[in-house]
Design a protein around this motif. Structure first.
Motif, PDB file in Angstrom:
ATOM      1  N   GLY A   1       0.779  -1.236   0.000  1.00 54.85           N
ATOM      2  CA  GLY A   1       0.000   0.000   0.000  1.00 54.85           C
ATOM      3  C   GLY A   1       0.805   1.277   0.000  1.00 54.85           C
ATOM      4  N   ASP A   2       2.112   1.213  -0.237  1.00 51.42           N
ATOM      5  CA  ASP A   2       2.924   2.425  -0.296  1.00 51.42           C
ATOM      6  C   ASP A   2       2.402   3.315  -1.427  1.00 51.42           C
ATOM      7  N   PRO A   3       2.035   4.570  -1.142  1.00 47.88           N
ATOM      8  CA  PRO A   3       1.407   5.414  -2.174  1.00 47.88           C
ATOM      9  C   PRO A   3       2.323   5.719  -3.350  1.00 47.88           C
ATOM     10  N   THR A   4       3.618   5.922  -3.085  1.00 53.97           N
ATOM     11  CA  THR A   4       4.543   6.203  -4.187  1.00 53.97           C
ATOM     12  C   THR A   4       4.696   4.983  -5.081  1.00 53.97           C
ATOM     13  N   ALA A   5       4.843   3.811  -4.465  1.00 55.10           N
ATOM     14  CA  ALA A   5       4.969   2.583  -5.241  1.00 55.10           C
ATOM     15  C   ALA A   5       3.697   2.322  -6.032  1.00 55.10           C
ATOM     16  N   THR A   6       2.556   2.583  -5.438  1.00 55.64           N
ATOM     17  CA  THR A   6       1.280   2.399  -6.140  1.00 55.64           C
ATOM     18  C   THR A   6       1.183   3.318  -7.347  1.00 55.64           C
ATOM     19  N   ALA A   7       1.630   4.557  -7.199  1.00 50.82           N
ATOM     20  CA  ALA A   7       1.611   5.507  -8.315  1.00 50.82           C
ATOM     21  C   ALA A   7       2.548   5.064  -9.434  1.00 50.82           C
ATOM     22  N   ILE A   8       3.696   4.497  -9.062  1.00 47.61           N
ATOM     23  CA  ILE A   8       4.649   4.012 -10.069  1.00 47.61           C
ATOM     24  C   ILE A   8       4.040   2.847 -10.848  1.00 47.61           C
ATOM     25  N   VAL A   9       3.454   1.906 -10.120  1.00 54.48           N
ATOM     26  CA  VAL A   9       2.843   0.751 -10.772  1.00 54.48           C
ATOM     27  C   VAL A   9       1.714   1.198 -11.694  1.00 54.48           C
ATOM     28  N   ASP A  10       0.932   2.173 -11.274  1.00 54.14           N
ATOM     29  CA  ASP A  10      -0.159   2.671 -12.108  1.00 54.14           C
ATOM     30  C   ASP A  10       0.392   3.304 -13.390  1.00 54.14           C
ATOM     31  N   THR A  11       1.484   4.046 -13.275  1.00 60.32           N
ATOM     32  CA  THR A  11       2.114   4.644 -14.456  1.00 60.32           C
ATOM     33  C   THR A  11       2.618   3.573 -15.407  1.00 60.32           C
ATOM     34  N   VAL A  12       3.273   2.553 -14.847  1.00 62.95           N
ATOM     35  CA  VAL A  12       3.780   1.441 -15.662  1.00 62.95           C
ATOM     36  C   VAL A  12       2.637   0.739 -16.384  1.00 62.95           C
ATOM     37  N   ALA A  13       1.540   0.501 -15.666  1.00 62.49           N
ATOM     38  CA  ALA A  13       0.394  -0.193 -16.255  1.00 62.49           C
ATOM     39  C   ALA A  13      -0.185   0.582 -17.426  1.00 62.49           C
ATOM     40  N   HIS A  14      -0.298   1.901 -17.279  1.00 65.13           N
ATOM     41  CA  HIS A  14      -0.841   2.706 -18.375  1.00 65.13           C
ATOM     42  C   HIS A  14       0.104   2.721 -19.575  1.00 65.13           C
ATOM     43  N   ARG A  15       1.404   2.751 -19.303  1.00 63.45           N
ATOM     44  CA  ARG A  15       2.356   2.674 -20.412  1.00 63.45           C
ATOM     45  C   ARG A  15       2.257   1.328 -21.125  1.00 63.45           C
ATOM     46  N   PHE A  16       2.152   0.271 -20.344  1.00 64.94           N
ATOM     47  CA  PHE A  16       2.060  -1.071 -20.914  1.00 64.94           C
ATOM     48  C   PHE A  16       0.784  -1.223 -21.743  1.00 64.94           C
ATOM     49  N   ALA A  17      -0.300  -0.643 -21.254  1.00 68.63           N
ATOM     50  CA  ALA A  17      -1.586  -0.731 -21.961  1.00 68.63           C
ATOM     51  C   ALA A  17      -1.517  -0.059 -23.326  1.00 68.63           C
ATOM     52  N   ARG A  18      -0.643   0.932 -23.488  1.00 64.38           N
ATOM     53  CA  ARG A  18      -0.508   1.601 -24.780  1.00 64.38           C
ATOM     54  C   ARG A  18       0.003   0.653 -25.855  1.00 64.38           C
ATOM     55  N   GLY A  19       0.795  -0.336 -25.464  1.00 66.70           N
ATOM     56  CA  GLY A  19       1.279  -1.318 -26.430  1.00 66.70           C
ATOM     57  C   GLY A  19       0.393  -2.542 -26.523  1.00 66.70           C
ATOM     58  N   LEU A  20      -0.192  -2.935 -25.388  1.00 66.50           N
ATOM     59  CA  LEU A  20      -1.023  -4.134 -25.386  1.00 66.50           C
ATOM     60  C   LEU A  20      -2.367  -3.903 -26.070  1.00 66.50           C
TER      61      LEU A  20
END
Length: 412
Positions: free
Chosen positions: A322-341
């Motif tokens: 539940g670390d907020p910074t880590a959660t924000a990073i994962v969310d950013t990564v997921a959105h970047r990944f979704a752009r290719g998937l």
């Protein structure tokens, strides 16, 4: 050698019946009764008995003494049969820039030996091939007993890069300098005196998922191998699609309009634009940059001290906690990944997307974020799941591929 026969007649029907019975016997966990075989195949009891007699005459099947089978003893003991899986073995080999993983399986697909050798990024292609030969020889020696003493019946080697399955060579492997162009098939065929097949590693991951993973019940799927490199394999009507040049699924080279992506993809050491956006190293770089805003935070301190192999696990563990910074990073990564998937989903419309590779070990936090990010970019959202086979998916797919290649030897 089996002689060509006409496509109709009693002999063809008898051959079909033998194949049906053999297929059930090979997949059975316990020796089935004749009645079980009749129900599973839809054949009459006499037809099953004829098939068992043919298979027994070829040495592929044996009848069991009722006294040797743990079963209720009420009434007349049932006749049971067993596929002699120990007659031979096949070998699946996963060759990559960091490891050589070998699995030896019997003819029923049960893995009976595993060998793993770690290799360095600086190891040359010839040295990796020598390591693969040693690992295969060790695995084969582990099971070289009884009727299987003659060596493997088939070997399938999984390789990254552009693999020419028809020619049996590797044309391009940016992640493994010196591997492309090696006579891999010839070396292994001469050493082990059996058929040797070469296949793309991500394709075999999909084969493994189709056999033992989360693609068993679908005929349309996409498997994405997400690590330092990113590749995909596409299943259409139950068959992996390879493309006209056996180069389908190179998702890592997709240009999603990132900064600097106009460069020639191979100019950066063979790292494609999408890999530079969401590959494992790109995620770690992003995480360190985003966590630096909270220089005194626990995540920043952890990532500053983490090595190349521990940074991502630390990031994903923090997100799960539940670390907020880590959660924000994962969310950013997921959105970047979704752009290719998302473009791949729009083009293929798969029933299921399976994510494997090192990044998939992030688990639920990343999976949930990817699902949410993809949903807003596609017309129909497929099921998205993580691979349950982990780093073994490639080697297991290679085992299945090798088993498929020996089917003709199991026909009588």
């Amino acid at each position: 050698m089996r002689h060509a026969t006409a496509g109709t007649g009693p002999h063809v029907l008898r051959e079909i019946n033998r194949d049906l019975v053999l297929r059930i016997l090979r997949s059975a966990e316990d020796p089935p009764r004749v009645t079980d075989l009749s129900q599973a195949t839809g054949l009459s009891r006499p037809a099953v008995m004829r098939a068992l007699a043919d298979l027994g005459g070829a040495g592929l099947v044996e009848s069991l003494d009722p006294a040797d089978v743990a079963a209720p003893r009420i009434g007349r003991p049932a006749q049971r049969a067993r596929f002699r899986a120990e007659l031979g073995h096949v070998v699946g080999v996963d060759v990559g820039p960091h490891k050589v993983l070998v699995k030896v399986a019997d003819l029923a697909g049960r893995v009976v030996a595993t060998r793993r050798l770690d290799v360095s990024d600086r190891t040359g292609g010839a040295e990796i091939l020598a390591a693969a030969v040693d690992a295969i020889a060790g695995g084969v020696a582990d099971v070289r007993t009884g009727a299987a003493a003659g060596g493997p019946w088939a070997i399938t080697v999984a390789s990254p890069g552009l693999v020419s399955t028809g020619r049996g060579d590797v044309r391009l492997t940016p992640s493994m300098p010196g591997w492309a162009g090696l006579p891999i098939v010839d070396v292994l065929r001469e050493r082990f005196d059996c058929p040797v097949l070469l296949e793309h590693d991500v394709t075999l991951s999909l084969v493994g998922e189709r056999w033992l993973g989360v693609a068993r019940d679908v005929d349309s799927a996409v498997f994405v191998q997400w690590g330092e490199r990113i590749g995909a394999s596409i299943l259409i009507n139950g068959v992996p699609y390879r493309g006209a040049h056996v180069a389908a699924g190179e998702l890592g080279f997709l240009d999603v309009g990132t900064a600097g992506s106009g460069d020639t993809p191979l100019a950066a050491g063979g790292i494609g634009p999408f890999e530079r956006l969401v590959g494992a190293q790109a995620i770690l770089t992003l995480a360190r940059a985003m966590s630096a805003a909270d220089a005194g935070g626990a995540l920043h301190r952890t990532l500053s001290l983490a090595g190349p192999d521990s940074g991502l696990p630390a990031l994903f563990a923090a997100a799960a906690a539940g670390d907020p910074t880590a959660t924000a990073i994962v969310d950013t990564v997921a959105h970047r990944f979704a752009r290719g998937l998302a473009p791949l989903i729009l083009l293929v419309d798969p029933q299921r997307v399976i994510i494997g590779g090192g990044v998939s070990r992030a688990g639920a936090p990343l999976l949930d974020a990817v699902r949410a990010a993809v949903a807003g970019r596609v017309l129909e959202t497929p099921e998205i799941a993580l691979s349950p086979l982990g780093e073994e998916s490639v080697a297991l797919g290679a085992v299945r591929h090798a088993l498929d290649s020996v089917e003709d030897r199991l026909r009588v």
